[in-house]
Write a protein that holds these residues in place. Structure first.
Motif, PDB file in Angstrom:
ATOM      1  N   GLY A 146       0.777  -1.231   0.000  1.00  0.00           N
ATOM      2  CA  GLY A 146       0.000   0.000   0.000  1.00  0.00           C
ATOM      3  C   GLY A 146       0.806   1.277   0.000  1.00  0.00           C
ATOM      4  O   GLY A 146       0.235   2.373   0.047  1.00  0.00           O
ATOM      5  N   TYR A 147       2.134   1.175  -0.054  1.00  0.00           N
ATOM      6  CA  TYR A 147       2.957   2.385  -0.147  1.00  0.00           C
ATOM      7  C   TYR A 147       2.841   2.937  -1.566  1.00  0.00           C
ATOM      8  O   TYR A 147       2.984   2.208  -2.547  1.00  0.00           O
ATOM      9  CB  TYR A 147       4.411   2.074   0.212  1.00  0.00           C
ATOM     10  CG  TYR A 147       4.592   1.881   1.707  1.00  0.00           C
ATOM     11  CD1 TYR A 147       5.050   2.916   2.511  1.00  0.00           C
ATOM     12  CD2 TYR A 147       4.265   0.665   2.312  1.00  0.00           C
ATOM     13  CE1 TYR A 147       5.180   2.752   3.882  1.00  0.00           C
ATOM     14  CE2 TYR A 147       4.382   0.495   3.684  1.00  0.00           C
ATOM     15  CZ  TYR A 147       4.848   1.540   4.460  1.00  0.00           C
ATOM     16  OH  TYR A 147       4.962   1.382   5.815  1.00  0.00           O
ATOM     17  N   THR A 148       2.587   4.247  -1.655  1.00  0.00           N
ATOM     18  CA  THR A 148       2.341   4.869  -2.961  1.00  0.00           C
ATOM     19  C   THR A 148       3.470   5.790  -3.405  1.00  0.00           C
ATOM     20  O   THR A 148       3.525   6.182  -4.573  1.00  0.00           O
ATOM     21  CB  THR A 148       1.045   5.705  -2.922  1.00  0.00           C
ATOM     22  OG1 THR A 148       1.213   6.802  -1.999  1.00  0.00           O
ATOM     23  CG2 THR A 148      -0.137   4.856  -2.496  1.00  0.00           C
ATOM     24  N   ARG A 149       4.349   6.135  -2.474  1.00  0.00           N
ATOM     25  CA  ARG A 149       5.372   7.151  -2.752  1.00  0.00           C
ATOM     26  C   ARG A 149       6.665   6.760  -2.054  1.00  0.00           C
ATOM     27  O   ARG A 149       6.638   6.266  -0.927  1.00  0.00           O
ATOM     28  CB  ARG A 149       4.889   8.516  -2.248  1.00  0.00           C
ATOM     29  CG  ARG A 149       5.777   9.694  -2.554  1.00  0.00           C
ATOM     30  CD  ARG A 149       5.107  10.997  -2.081  1.00  0.00           C
ATOM     31  NE  ARG A 149       5.899  12.162  -2.419  1.00  0.00           N
ATOM     32  CZ  ARG A 149       6.885  12.646  -1.669  1.00  0.00           C
ATOM     33  NH1 ARG A 149       7.161  12.081  -0.487  1.00  0.00           N
ATOM     34  NH2 ARG A 149       7.582  13.702  -2.040  1.00  0.00           N
ATOM     35  N   ILE A 150       7.798   6.981  -2.704  1.00  0.00           N
ATOM     36  CA  ILE A 150       9.088   6.700  -2.088  1.00  0.00           C
ATOM     37  C   ILE A 150       9.988   7.917  -2.237  1.00  0.00           C
ATOM     38  O   ILE A 150       9.952   8.609  -3.270  1.00  0.00           O
ATOM     39  CB  ILE A 150       9.759   5.441  -2.689  1.00  0.00           C
ATOM     40  CG1 ILE A 150      10.949   5.008  -1.831  1.00  0.00           C
ATOM     41  CG2 ILE A 150      10.145   5.642  -4.143  1.00  0.00           C
ATOM     42  CD1 ILE A 150      11.383   3.581  -2.054  1.00  0.00           C
ATOM     43  N   SER A 151      10.736   8.197  -1.180  1.00  0.00           N
ATOM     44  CA  SER A 151      11.643   9.341  -1.163  1.00  0.00           C
ATOM     45  C   SER A 151      13.055   8.818  -0.971  1.00  0.00           C
ATOM     46  O   SER A 151      13.389   8.272   0.093  1.00  0.00           O
ATOM     47  CB  SER A 151      11.270  10.299  -0.029  1.00  0.00           C
ATOM     48  OG  SER A 151      12.138  11.414  -0.010  1.00  0.00           O
ATOM     49  N   LEU A 152      13.881   8.959  -1.987  1.00  0.00           N
ATOM     50  CA  LEU A 152      15.222   8.385  -1.999  1.00  0.00           C
ATOM     51  C   LEU A 152      16.277   9.451  -1.725  1.00  0.00           C
ATOM     52  O   LEU A 152      16.250  10.530  -2.319  1.00  0.00           O
ATOM     53  CB  LEU A 152      15.509   7.724  -3.355  1.00  0.00           C
ATOM     54  CG  LEU A 152      14.666   6.489  -3.676  1.00  0.00           C
ATOM     55  CD1 LEU A 152      14.628   6.248  -5.180  1.00  0.00           C
ATOM     56  CD2 LEU A 152      15.220   5.264  -2.962  1.00  0.00           C
ATOM     57  N   ASP A 187       3.498   5.347  -7.505  1.00  0.00           N
ATOM     58  CA  ASP A 187       2.872   6.475  -8.185  1.00  0.00           C
ATOM     59  C   ASP A 187       3.791   7.686  -8.229  1.00  0.00           C
ATOM     60  O   ASP A 187       3.786   8.452  -9.191  1.00  0.00           O
ATOM     61  CB  ASP A 187       1.575   6.874  -7.470  1.00  0.00           C
ATOM     62  CG  ASP A 187       0.558   5.740  -7.428  1.00  0.00           C
ATOM     63  OD1 ASP A 187       0.575   4.920  -8.353  1.00  0.00           O
ATOM     64  OD2 ASP A 187      -0.236   5.700  -6.475  1.00  0.00           O
ATOM     65  N   HIS A 188       4.550   7.872  -7.135  1.00  0.00           N
ATOM     66  CA  HIS A 188       5.358   9.080  -7.005  1.00  0.00           C
ATOM     67  C   HIS A 188       6.735   8.722  -6.456  1.00  0.00           C
ATOM     68  O   HIS A 188       6.853   7.921  -5.517  1.00  0.00           O
ATOM     69  CB  HIS A 188       4.671  10.092  -6.088  1.00  0.00           C
ATOM     70  CG  HIS A 188       3.308  10.479  -6.560  1.00  0.00           C
ATOM     71  ND1 HIS A 188       3.095  11.214  -7.710  1.00  0.00           N
ATOM     72  CD2 HIS A 188       2.073  10.213  -6.053  1.00  0.00           C
ATOM     73  CE1 HIS A 188       1.800  11.394  -7.884  1.00  0.00           C
ATOM     74  NE2 HIS A 188       1.158  10.789  -6.904  1.00  0.00           N
ATOM     75  N   VAL A 189       7.754   9.344  -7.031  1.00  0.00           N
ATOM     76  CA  VAL A 189       9.145   9.108  -6.631  1.00  0.00           C
ATOM     77  C   VAL A 189       9.812  10.457  -6.404  1.00  0.00           C
ATOM     78  O   VAL A 189       9.830  11.314  -7.298  1.00  0.00           O
ATOM     79  CB  VAL A 189       9.926   8.316  -7.704  1.00  0.00           C
ATOM     80  CG1 VAL A 189      11.383   8.145  -7.283  1.00  0.00           C
ATOM     81  CG2 VAL A 189       9.274   6.955  -7.943  1.00  0.00           C
ATOM     82  N   ASN A 190      10.354  10.643  -5.204  1.00  0.00           N
ATOM     83  CA  ASN A 190      11.125  11.844  -4.878  1.00  0.00           C
ATOM     84  C   ASN A 190      12.600  11.505  -4.797  1.00  0.00           C
ATOM     85  O   ASN A 190      12.981  10.427  -4.318  1.00  0.00           O
ATOM     86  CB  ASN A 190      10.679  12.422  -3.536  1.00  0.00           C
ATOM     87  CG  ASN A 190      11.610  13.542  -3.078  1.00  0.00           C
ATOM     88  OD1 ASN A 190      11.701  14.590  -3.713  1.00  0.00           O
ATOM     89  ND2 ASN A 190      12.345  13.321  -1.987  1.00  0.00           N
ATOM     90  N   GLY A 216      13.298   9.853 -13.997  1.00  0.00           N
ATOM     91  CA  GLY A 216      11.842   9.837 -14.047  1.00  0.00           C
ATOM     92  C   GLY A 216      11.166  10.230 -12.757  1.00  0.00           C
ATOM     93  O   GLY A 216       9.963   9.982 -12.577  1.00  0.00           O
ATOM     94  N   ALA A 217      11.920  10.853 -11.831  1.00  0.00           N
ATOM     95  CA  ALA A 217      11.302  11.324 -10.594  1.00  0.00           C
ATOM     96  C   ALA A 217      10.280  12.406 -10.909  1.00  0.00           C
ATOM     97  O   ALA A 217      10.449  13.185 -11.847  1.00  0.00           O
ATOM     98  CB  ALA A 217      12.366  11.868  -9.652  1.00  0.00           C
ATOM     99  N   ASP A 218       9.199  12.435 -10.113  1.00  0.00           N
ATOM    100  CA  ASP A 218       8.211  13.499 -10.322  1.00  0.00           C
ATOM    101  C   ASP A 218       8.262  14.528  -9.203  1.00  0.00           C
ATOM    102  O   ASP A 218       7.416  15.425  -9.156  1.00  0.00           O
ATOM    103  CB  ASP A 218       6.806  12.927 -10.470  1.00  0.00           C
ATOM    104  CG  ASP A 218       6.265  12.312  -9.190  1.00  0.00           C
ATOM    105  OD1 ASP A 218       7.070  11.877  -8.349  1.00  0.00           O
ATOM    106  OD2 ASP A 218       5.024  12.232  -9.048  1.00  0.00           O
ATOM    107  N   SER A 279      -0.403  16.794  -8.382  1.00  0.00           N
ATOM    108  CA  SER A 279      -0.588  15.516  -7.690  1.00  0.00           C
ATOM    109  C   SER A 279       0.731  14.945  -7.176  1.00  0.00           C
ATOM    110  O   SER A 279       0.734  14.070  -6.308  1.00  0.00           O
ATOM    111  CB  SER A 279      -1.261  14.495  -8.617  1.00  0.00           C
ATOM    112  OG  SER A 279      -0.419  14.181  -9.718  1.00  0.00           O
ATOM    113  N   GLY A 280       1.851  15.443  -7.705  1.00  0.00           N
ATOM    114  CA  GLY A 280       3.156  14.969  -7.266  1.00  0.00           C
ATOM    115  C   GLY A 280       3.679  15.675  -6.029  1.00  0.00           C
ATOM    116  O   GLY A 280       4.705  15.272  -5.470  1.00  0.00           O
TER     117      GLY A 280
END
Length: 407
Positions: A146-152, A187-190, A216-218, A279-280
């Motif tokens: 259920g994780y939708t976003r990751i921050s690297l 869905d979203h990558v930081n 491709g990070a948003d 949305s990002g």
């Protein structure tokens, strides 16, 4: 979670909140922050509340950590009682390096939050990660949970800069991890960047920005290096091994980030944050910046509910011991006065592209805002519409602008 906690009044043993705070919880949105304090190694610039295995000592471990967090979640449910928040809109798992925990543990924590309060259908669920702490398989597990976003934590692609920062990943690993996250269905990558590191050249930062776009990070977060007392980096600078950061260099880097990201289709929405689309944007951070409520789980975590802010004991051992004894892990708290709340609103909302409603300022503040428009620090059209919005030059001097607006 910074390394130094402020003073405050004691938190009740049972963690109870004033009735006025419980009555308004969630009115401005509700999120959950989960602090995971473990790191494989300590970066030289970091003063966050994190611990390597050698620093941790006895009485705390990664193995039982998820269960300890769930104990605080159960306490939170008791505290909010018959006035639970509206469904959880955002969850942010930070650290430390959350992905040092097994993906199953991160899944259990998220599932427990959902069972306790319920996740909104469109909830944003973020975990931070170091690039070397994830694999294609673990990323797929997190996405399935259920994780939708990751921050690297990318910081840089220049090997010399990574070495000064004591980062362990290779120059290309962050880009690869971002692509793997996209393949896993996030869905979203930081990607986080740090600029102004001693020895960093303009071409180093330009290469980092190029790789962010290529990955491709948003979403991009870019921060000037801050040298915190007590860190290994600060000690090296005091000994003369490295020069201190240069403010003019930091300003040049910020302008370079704005130019490169704007050209790639990103827009700033907070002074240090850019997104490709609305949305990002990081909704969890927007909750902080716009006065929402959140419960912070974990050692050293901060919470805010209905104008009451509190923070937990820092060390994982003390945190676990308090919960095992049936006590709140809260160390201290403060009830914000109307003036303090207004001051924070000015400080935080002015950093947003949406700007600050000028009617929250007093007469002196509105006069200062007019001067800032004349000085090119606030945008004239927004000012005419009753909002204070920083210009690009104003973003470089945001702290000074805030000081002028407040008494």
């Amino acid at each position: 979670m910074p390394g130094v906690l402020p003073a405050g009044e004691p938190v009740p043993t049972d963690g109870s909140l004033p009735a006025s705070a419980r009555a308004s919880v969630g009115d401005q949105g509700f999120g959950v922050y989960v602090h995971v304090p473990f790191c494989a190694s300590r970066c030289g610039y970091c003063d966050f509340n994190t611990y390597t295995a050698q620093e941790l000592g006895g009485g705390a471990s990664r193995d039982g950590y998820a269960d300890t967090v769930l104990a605080e979640l159960a306490l939170a449910a008791r505290v909010l009682g018959d006035r639970p928040p509206r469904r959880v809109e955002t969850v942010f798992v930070g650290g430390g390096t959350p992905t040092l925990l097994p993906a199953d543990d991160l899944a259990r924590i998220l599932d427990a939050i959902d069972r306790t309060w319920g996740l909104a259908a469109d909830a944003e669920v973020t975990t931070e990660a170091n690039p070397e702490s994830v694999t294609p398989a673990s990323l797929k597990e997190l996405r399935a949970a259920g994780y939708t976003r990751i921050s690297l934590g990318m910081q840089s692609v220049a090997p010399g800069v990574l070495a000064v920062l004591d980062r362990r990943h290779s120059a290309g690993r962050a880009t690869a991890a971002a692509l793997e996250a996209r393949d896993a269905g996030f869905d979203h990558v930081n990607l986080d960047l740090i600029y102004g590191t001693p020895g960093e050249q303009p071409e180093d930062f330009a290469a980092s920005l190029d790789q962010v776009v290529a990955a491709g990070a948003d979403h991009v977060s870019a921060y000037a290096l801050i040298v915190e007392d007590g860190t290994r980096l600060a000690a090296r600078m005091r000994r003369g091994e490295l020069p201190y950061p240069d403010d003019d260099v930091a300003a040049d880097r910020y302008l370079a980030a704005e130019a490169a990201l704007d050209a790639a289709g990103f827009s700033w929405y907070e002074v240090s944050n850019w997104a490709r689309t609305p949305s990002g944007r990081c909704r969890h951070n927007l909750l902080y910046w716009t006065g929402g409520d959140w419960w912070g789980l974990g050692p050293g975590a901060h919470s805010h509910v209905g104008g009451v802010r509190w923070w937990n004991v820092k060390h994982p051992t003390a945190y676990a011991q308090r919960l095992a004894a049936g006590r709140s892990p809260g160390l201290a708290r403060e009830v914000l006065t109307a003036d303090e709340a207004r001051m924070e609103e000015v400080m935080l909302r002015l950093r947003l592209a949406d700007g600050l409603p000028l009617d929250v300022l007093d007469d002196a503040g509105r006069a200062a805002a007019a001067r800032a428009v004349a000085d090119g620090l606030l945008a004239a059209p927004a000012h005419a519409a009753g909002r204070g919005v920083l210009t690009l030059r104003g973003r470089l001097l945001a702290d000074a602008v805030v000081r002028d607006l407040l008494p």
